[in-house]
Every structure is written in structure tokens, then in C-alpha cells.
Design an enzyme around this catalytic site. Structure first.
Site, PDB file in Angstrom:
ATOM      1  N   GLU A  95       3.196  16.641  -0.445  1.00 36.84           N
ATOM      2  CA  GLU A  95       3.791  15.323  -0.196  1.00 36.84           C
ATOM      3  C   GLU A  95       3.088  14.694   1.019  1.00 36.84           C
ATOM      4  O   GLU A  95       2.866  13.480   1.067  1.00 36.84           O
ATOM      5  CB  GLU A  95       5.298  15.482   0.060  1.00 36.84           C
ATOM      6  CG  GLU A  95       6.001  14.169   0.257  1.00 36.84           C
ATOM      7  CD  GLU A  95       7.520  14.300   0.318  1.00 36.84           C
ATOM      8  OE1 GLU A  95       8.112  15.091  -0.454  1.00 36.84           O
ATOM      9  OE2 GLU A  95       8.114  13.600   1.151  1.00 36.84           O
ATOM     10  N   ARG A 140       7.964  10.075  -5.363  1.00 37.97           N
ATOM     11  CA  ARG A 140       7.056  10.147  -4.199  1.00 37.97           C
ATOM     12  C   ARG A 140       5.644   9.689  -4.582  1.00 37.97           C
ATOM     13  O   ARG A 140       4.646  10.275  -4.158  1.00 37.97           O
ATOM     14  CB  ARG A 140       6.991  11.569  -3.618  1.00 37.97           C
ATOM     15  CG  ARG A 140       8.294  12.137  -3.150  1.00 37.97           C
ATOM     16  CD  ARG A 140       8.882  11.369  -1.959  1.00 37.97           C
ATOM     17  NE  ARG A 140      10.121  11.978  -1.567  1.00 37.97           N
ATOM     18  CZ  ARG A 140      11.306  11.647  -2.112  1.00 37.97           C
ATOM     19  NH1 ARG A 140      11.397  10.688  -3.025  1.00 37.97           N
ATOM     20  NH2 ARG A 140      12.394  12.271  -1.722  1.00 37.97           N
ATOM     21  N   SER A 145       9.325  17.207   4.441  1.00 42.37           N
ATOM     22  CA  SER A 145       8.942  18.108   3.337  1.00 42.37           C
ATOM     23  C   SER A 145       7.425  18.090   3.175  1.00 42.37           C
ATOM     24  O   SER A 145       6.841  17.024   3.002  1.00 42.37           O
ATOM     25  CB  SER A 145       9.560  17.627   2.025  1.00 42.37           C
ATOM     26  OG  SER A 145      10.946  17.565   2.160  1.00 42.37           O
TER      27      SER A 145
HETATM   28  C1  LIG Z   1      11.785  14.738   9.886  1.00 48.24           C
HETATM   29  C2  LIG Z   1      11.204  13.962   8.705  1.00 48.24           C
HETATM   30  C3  LIG Z   1      12.011  13.665   7.627  1.00 48.24           C
HETATM   31  C4  LIG Z   1      11.497  12.951   6.534  1.00 48.24           C
HETATM   32  N1  LIG Z   1      12.327  12.667   5.488  1.00 48.24           N
HETATM   33  C5  LIG Z   1      11.861  11.978   4.432  1.00 48.24           C
HETATM   34  C6  LIG Z   1      12.723  11.662   3.338  1.00 48.24           C
HETATM   35  O1  LIG Z   1      13.909  11.972   3.341  1.00 48.24           O
HETATM   36  N2  LIG Z   1      12.206  10.986   2.296  1.00 48.24           N
HETATM   37  C7  LIG Z   1      10.898  10.591   2.267  1.00 48.24           C
HETATM   38  O2  LIG Z   1      10.495   9.962   1.270  1.00 48.24           O
HETATM   39  N3  LIG Z   1      10.061  10.865   3.289  1.00 48.24           N
HETATM   40  C8  LIG Z   1      10.503  11.542   4.367  1.00 48.24           C
HETATM   41  N4  LIG Z   1       9.657  11.842   5.404  1.00 48.24           N
HETATM   42  C9  LIG Z   1       8.251  11.436   5.326  1.00 48.24           C
HETATM   43  C10 LIG Z   1       7.922  10.104   6.032  1.00 48.24           C
HETATM   44  O3  LIG Z   1       8.889   9.780   7.003  1.00 48.24           O
HETATM   45  C11 LIG Z   1       7.795   8.939   5.047  1.00 48.24           C
HETATM   46  O4  LIG Z   1       6.823   9.209   4.078  1.00 48.24           O
HETATM   47  C12 LIG Z   1       7.438   7.619   5.758  1.00 48.24           C
HETATM   48  O5  LIG Z   1       7.454   6.553   4.837  1.00 48.24           O
HETATM   49  C13 LIG Z   1       6.057   7.678   6.415  1.00 48.24           C
HETATM   50  O6  LIG Z   1       5.937   6.525   7.236  1.00 48.24           O
HETATM   51  P1  LIG Z   1       4.831   6.437   8.359  1.00 48.24           P
HETATM   52  O7  LIG Z   1       4.796   5.042   8.842  1.00 48.24           O
HETATM   53  O8  LIG Z   1       5.047   7.486   9.366  1.00 48.24           O
HETATM   54  O9  LIG Z   1       3.521   6.727   7.491  1.00 48.24           O
HETATM   55  P2  LIG Z   1       2.187   7.455   7.952  1.00 48.24           P
HETATM   56  O10 LIG Z   1       2.437   8.913   8.107  1.00 48.24           O
HETATM   57  O11 LIG Z   1       1.584   6.737   9.095  1.00 48.24           O
HETATM   58  O12 LIG Z   1       1.279   7.211   6.664  1.00 48.24           O
HETATM   59  C14 LIG Z   1       1.591   7.863   5.449  1.00 48.24           C
HETATM   60  C15 LIG Z   1       0.537   7.444   4.399  1.00 48.24           C
HETATM   61  O13 LIG Z   1       0.662   6.055   4.130  1.00 48.24           O
HETATM   62  C16 LIG Z   1      -0.539   5.358   4.464  1.00 48.24           C
HETATM   63  N5  LIG Z   1      -0.125   4.098   5.077  1.00 48.24           N
HETATM   64  C17 LIG Z   1       0.691   3.937   6.152  1.00 48.24           C
HETATM   65  N6  LIG Z   1       0.913   2.619   6.380  1.00 48.24           N
HETATM   66  C18 LIG Z   1       0.215   1.942   5.432  1.00 48.24           C
HETATM   67  C19 LIG Z   1       0.015   0.564   5.140  1.00 48.24           C
HETATM   68  N7  LIG Z   1       0.589  -0.396   5.874  1.00 48.24           N
HETATM   69  N8  LIG Z   1      -0.784   0.218   4.091  1.00 48.24           N
HETATM   70  C20 LIG Z   1      -1.395   1.182   3.346  1.00 48.24           C
HETATM   71  N9  LIG Z   1      -1.253   2.506   3.579  1.00 48.24           N
HETATM   72  C21 LIG Z   1      -0.453   2.888   4.604  1.00 48.24           C
HETATM   73  C22 LIG Z   1      -1.277   6.266   5.424  1.00 48.24           C
HETATM   74  O14 LIG Z   1      -2.665   6.010   5.401  1.00 48.24           O
HETATM   75  C23 LIG Z   1      -0.902   7.637   4.897  1.00 48.24           C
HETATM   76  O15 LIG Z   1      -1.711   7.964   3.788  1.00 48.24           O
HETATM   77  C24 LIG Z   1      10.136  12.545   6.520  1.00 48.24           C
HETATM   78  C25 LIG Z   1       9.329  12.847   7.622  1.00 48.24           C
HETATM   79  C26 LIG Z   1       9.856  13.539   8.715  1.00 48.24           C
HETATM   80  C27 LIG Z   1       8.977  13.827   9.893  1.00 48.24           C
END
Ligand SMILES: Cc1cc2nc3c(=O)[nH]c(=O)nc-3n(C[C@H](O)[C@H](O)[C@H](O)COP(=O)(O)OP(=O)(O)OC[C@H]3O[C@@H](n4cnc5c(N)ncnc54)[C@H](O)[C@@H]3O)c2cc1C
Length: 346
Positions: free
Chosen positions: A337, A167, A241
């Protein structure tokens, strides 16, 4: 309301974070191309006041954000190379992650099946090196493209330069607030044996049918487990998480195991142990407990939820109370996380 700089002002982020926290960004824009995003970045006076938001599924927004939010929506998928066994795809940041997983499988390319149904965007996938059911995205990343905010140049970082870990990546460390991921280059395969080692996945597959298992079977098993086990942010706000599973050394592990024979831990190389953070939180009695509208999920101690109109402050207070108890009871510091964005601290 759109201001003359191309940003909308006083923009509600409620629909842009899966906790469903009702806060506003001073400025918000959704660039449709990388060029448009470069132009917008030129207008940002200080990159410490810039937040890149994908699906908002890994952030906790605490208070209004008095800076600039950029929500990339560029979504091209290009085939860069392809032969009978392997391909390289360039996928832009705004593509939905689960769409990409399904689409790559439909096209007959394998590798991403264990990562089905992870919410969010492609651009965020390398940030925390998303992982599930025995696979991390780093395994399939060939390179990451992005905008270097110090030079305004578009750069391509080979996988080795991304410093991927559990992570973790360079984008959360040295390149934090300095680099916007614009696209990832993925290496996918044909005729690849699916990874079915993860015990929960194996059990689900066994319930479904007899082996051998196809990539499609793994995809379906992962979707079934996730739909059954994880709270859907559409019905209860959450960000998956909230904490990482902490690592401790052999001495610490032995002490804890003597005191708590039911300790849930996994051995790592180098006599280190990964401890299930959910077990630690549950042992401290937090499962199902609430602070205001924020609560620990009744079935998943690792998942904090917006039970009813929670503020970001309430969820943060809950997280801090859990961290304090886990430290006092086990001598372990939990690492978050989820990215906590404390807007009002500017
Ligand atoms: C129900 C649920 C289940 C999940 N299960 C998992 C799992 O199994 N495994 C796992 O690893 N994660 C999991 N996650 C966490 C999440 O889905 C991941 O971390 C996902 O990659 C986040 O994507 P996002 O576009 O929503 O990011 P955001 O929440 O929008 O951003 C996350 C971080 O990345 C940065 N960011 C976003 N886009 C960019 C970009 N283009 N360039 C630079 N920085 C950027 C943001 O500034 C922030 O700091 C889960 C979340 C939920 C709600």
C-alpha cells in the site's frame, strides 16, 4: 539554500515523511499557488525524476532522492454550490486531510466523519482512494483537478474517469508521474445517515452511548479507536498499513480455510475473498520482529515501524522478507500500500 531556479538544494526530507527516514532531495520546493507550481514544473527536465510529496504518510524513501520534490502548500477551500441538502466544495491539495474532515463537520456537512484522523494532505487522498471504517473517499469525490504534465494544462477529471478501486485509482496507474492533483471537488450532504456498519466502529459507539448516532458521535468514535489502536508517527515512525489486504479466489480460499480454520477473511462479490494481510504476517511469525532499526509493530502486524534510526533500505528489506514468507507459506503475493521511492535507482 535556495538556488536560482526556486528549488532548495540538498534538502532534508526527515520531517517530510512519517517514517522519519533521514534522506535528502537534490531539489525541493513548496509552491504556494497552482501557478507557482506550474512554473516550477517547467524547470523539471524529466518527470520520472519528480516526486510530489504531501504529508509523506504513505511513502517509504529508500536512499537520497536525486530528483525534484514538489510539496504543494496551496490551501484554499471554496464553496462552488450549496443548497439546503447538498454542497460542492473545491479543496486545494495542500489542505491537511483531518483539518478538512473536522471543518466540514463544523460547517454542518456530513460524509467525511469515518475518515477522521487519516494523516496526510487532500491532494493525496484520491491517489489511493483513502478509506477507513466502511467508507472510501471516492464516495464523496465529484471531480479531481490537476496539472497534466504532458500538456501543462489544468484538467478536471470527473469521478468516473478516476477509476477508483480498493486503495487504487488512475493516478497510481495510467496517470502515475503524469498528473499532479491540485484540488478535489467534494460532494457533501446534510441530514445524511452516518455509516455505522463497520463492526469495530459499531462496538465503540455502543460503548459510548445508545443509538441513534449522530455524525459527531461517529467522528468521535473513529478518533477514539484510532488514537487507541494506531501508532502515532510523532512517537514511532510508520506509514500505517504497509500492505493491502489481498484478494483470492474460492478454490484458494477453501484450501487455506481447511488448513487454517482461524483464517481471517471477508467474502466479496463473485466468490472472491479478501484476506487480512495482518493475519498472514502474524502467522508467519513476523509480529514484533526486527531487521536493524526496522520492525513489525508488536500489536499490528500490518504496520512496519522505524524502531530506531532505521534506514529506508532496512524497512524495505523487512518488507521483502515478509512478502517472501507470506508467498512461501500461503501462495499469496502481498501488494504494497505504501509507495516505495527508490531514489538511488535513477
Ligand atoms: C498512522 C497512519 C494511519 C493511516 N491510516 C490510513 C487509513 O486508515 N486509510 C488510508 O487509506 N490510508 C491511511 N494511511 C496512509 C496515508 O495517510 C494516506 O494514504 C494519505 O492519503 C497519504 O497522504 P500524504 O499527503 O501523506 O501522501 P504522501 O505520502 O505524501 O504521498 C502518497 C503518494 O501520493 C502521491 N501524491 C501526493 N500528493 C500528490 C498530489 N498532489 N498529486 C499527485 N500525487 C500525489 C505521492 O507522490 C505518493 O506516491 C495512514 C498512514 C499513517 C501514518
Amino acid at each position: 539554500m535556495k538556488n536560482k531556479l526556486g528549488f532548495q538544494t540538498s534538502f532534508s526530507l526527515k520531517a517530510y515523511n512519517t517514517f522519519g527516514i533521514d534522506v535528502r532531495a537534490a531539489y525541493f520546493a513548496s509552491p504556494r499557488s497552482i501557478g507557482e507550481m506550474q512554473e516550477l514544473c517547467h524547470l523539471v527536465p524529466d518527470f520520472k525524476r519528480l516526486l510530489v510529496l504531501g504529508g509523506g504518510s504513505n511513502v517509504l524513501l529508500v536512499g537520497d532522492f536525486p530528483g525534484y520534490v514538489i510539496h504543494p502548500i496551496f490551501q484554499r477551500i471554496e464553496v462552488l454550490e450549496e443548497n439546503a441538502d447538498r454542497c460542492l466544495w473545491r479543496v486545494e491539495a495542500g489542505v491537511n486531510w483531518h483539518f478538512l474532515v473536522s471543518y466540514s463537520l463544523q460547517q454542518g456537512w456530513q460524509g467525511l466523519e469515518n475518515l477522521a484522523l487519516i494523516p496526510g494532505s487532500v491532494g493525496a487522498a484520491p491517489i489511493q482512494n483513502i478509506g477507513a471504517y466502511g467508507i472510501e473517499i471516492a464516495e464523496f469525490i465529484y471531480a479531481v483537478e490537476g496539472l497534466d504534465l504532458s500538456s501543462f494544462q489544468l484538467l478536471t477529471l470527473p469521478k468516473q474517469a478516476c477509476e477508483f478501486g480498493y486503495r487504487d485509482s488512475i493516478f497510481k496507474k495510467a496517470l502515475k508521474n503524469k498528473f499532479i492533483v491540485t484540488a478535489i471537488i467534494l460532494e457533501l450532504f446534510r441530514n445524511r445517515q452516518p455509516n455505522t456498519e463497520y463492526s469495530t466502529l459499531k462496538q465503540e459507539l455502543e460503548k459510548m452511548k445508545a443509538s441513534p448516532y449522530s455524525t459527531q458521535d461517529v467522528f468521535e468514535a473513529v478518533c477514539r479507536i484510532r488514537r487507541r489502536k494506531l501508532p502515532d508517527p510523532a512517537t514511532v515512525g510508520n506509514a500505517g498499513s504497509f500492505f493491502k489486504n489481498p484478494e483470492i479466489d474460492f478454490k484458494h480460499y477453501t484450501l487455506l480455510k481447511e488448513k487454517h480454520p482461524d483464517l481471517v477473511a471477508f467474502a466479496l462479490p463473485g466468490k472472491r475473498y479478501k484476506i487480512a494481510a495482518g493475519w498472514l504476517i502474524e502467522k508467519c511469525g513476523w509480529k514484533g520482529r526486527a531487521i536493524g532499526g526496522a520492525a513489525v509493530h508488536p500489536h499490528h502486524a500490518l504496520v512496519l515501524v522505524n524502531k530506531k534510526d532505521a534506514t529506508g533500505h532496512e524497512i524495505l528489506r523487512l518488507a521483502e522478507a515478509i512478502e517472501k514468507d507470506v508467498y512461501e507459506n500461503f501462495g499469496i503475493t502481498l501488494e504494497r500500500e505504501v509507495n516505495v521511492i527508490e531514489g538511488n535507482s535513477f
